[in-house]
Design an enzyme around this catalytic site. Sequence first.
Site: not given
Ligand code: OAA
Ligand code: MG
Length: 604
Positions: A462, A199, A143, A311-312, A217, A288-289
């Site tokens: 991150n 992203r 991860y 999640d973000d 994830k 996600e992202d």
């Molecule tokens: O994935 C991760 O470490 C945390 C997160 O959701 C991101 O930075 O978009």
């Molecule tokens: Mg994320």
Amino acid sequence: MRVHLAQTISRIPSSSITQRSRLNPYRTFASVSNHTPTPNDDHNSSTMSAILNALNPIAAMFTPAATPKESRSSEQSPPSSMATSSTPQPTGEQNLLRLQKHLAALPTSLLKHMHLSKTRREDPRLFFQAMNADLVNLAPIVYTPTVGEACQKYHEIYQGPEGLYLSIDDKDNLHQILADHAKTLEVSPQIIVVTDGSRILGLGDLGLGGMGISRGKLNLYTAGGGIDPERTLAVVLDMGTNNEPLRADPLYLGLPRPRCSLEEATSFMDAFMSSAASAYPGVLIQHEDFYSEAAFAFLDKYREEYRMFNDDIQGTGSVILGGFIRAAKMASDASGRDPREHKVVFLGGGSAAVGVAKEMMKFFTQLGLSEKEARERFWLIDTKGLITHTRPDVVAGRLASHKSYFIRNDTTTEYPTLASVIEHVQPTALVGLSTTFGAFTEPCVRRMAELNPSPIIFPLSNPTSKCELSYADALEWTSGNVLFASGSPYDPIEFHGVRREPGQGNNFLVFPGIGFGAVICKAKKVTDLMITAGAMALSESLTPEEKELKLLYPRTGRIREVSAEVARGVVRAAQVDGVDEETRYRDMSDEQLLEEIKQAQWKA
Ligand SMILES: O=C([O-])CC(=O)C(=O)O
Ligand SMILES: [Mg+2]
């Protein structure tokens, strides 16, 4: 009829990996999605073994870890001519040890990541045994931060399908594609993580390479949350990419054309959300992202209708609220100031920043402040400086709509830099979601330490290559007084003879529990209260020893217990909001509910 939780969560008998392999959805993708990457010969010439061999002579020693006889799928069995009575039959324990030895011999995190991905595809149980045996060291490889590099190089390290790759060109057939895919599965997925790769972490648009984060994830969902890996589904929606070098790369596996408009993306998302909800009944869909504008648009559009969350925006919001509750109390104890007087400066104006700031407002509203008063505790800085009502782009109506909630109306001066905002606001807390490495400079951090006996500093971007401040510098520049949490992990540090442990404020501390909780109580939707309950449960989940050490977050190694506590909080909140379609948990005591959740967690 009351279905026992353990049966609904994990239907695969624990001894049956043969069945697991046969059922493994990843083996069936090519037949259901004509977009599953099918590298040509040129592509294949650079798959795992070639890269390993080129990069590293140690790799030459690798042959895939043998699987124990009882867990070998038919595809993996050696030809009968090779199976003699003296063919080695390694035990599960030997296989785990061998895997650990191989990992230790590999020189880079990316090579370890690749080897672990290969292991997961071939023998999921062995993979999760390894994860659970050493989560603290393997989570950063599977991860964040290594998954970021794996997404960037996805086209170079591709070893085979890891989930569903869905192309916008298939939009009109999506319903059929997912329905067909569902028919190939013996058990339906409970959790989907979906990205469009636009992203990825702080690394920008990585197109189809986003599959790496969906998979990463879900690995944490299983290792940390206890979701049966057979019941997870990673999805990447390929809508093109604006990453030109990637598009031009002959190895790139996605659509080599610019990303489509938000309007087209929304119509594809509509098709995906409705097709997935009907193909996989009861599934929770984690977004996600997605780039900020899309992330907010999709959350607004789908949150009432589907069992989904972002999640973000929400996961990161929840995890940071959880850590801030603890940090704010410690800082107030040190300064003697009223906790309602905390002032929080954010560097960054994307979906995570706005999501986190909105979630952190709950800290203040719970202390009795009105929404307006709570909002005034926050100052957001984007690439153009402090967001104020007189800033030219704001006056011209060009500010992205998600940021407008935090426009400051109390000044007409422009504050273009972090240092100038720190002088103006004199904050107690600094939160970084800017994706700018080193943006919390020495003068800024030293000034925070002058202003506060215990400054709260959360550099959350991150992966590590985008993080605003390292733990070592944070300790050094604040004489050890910092209350620190970062998004990516840092190692503990010996500081003036004392071992200091950094907090990791990463959403992996909450998303597995949010997803698990929402699934088991069959929440009609994921409500705000469920997200906040996750934060509260997290902040209360520390052991007496962790509290004694003044940690902000529980240690990563305890993620399974923590996830169970988060899931319990989420179920309770679903009950308060009346969205729990499975009502049998209502009568349980908190202890019973926690026990039930722990029993239901899948074990490798
Ligand atoms: O994935 C991760 O470490 C945390 C997160 O959701 C991101 O930075 O978009
Ligand atoms: Mg994320």
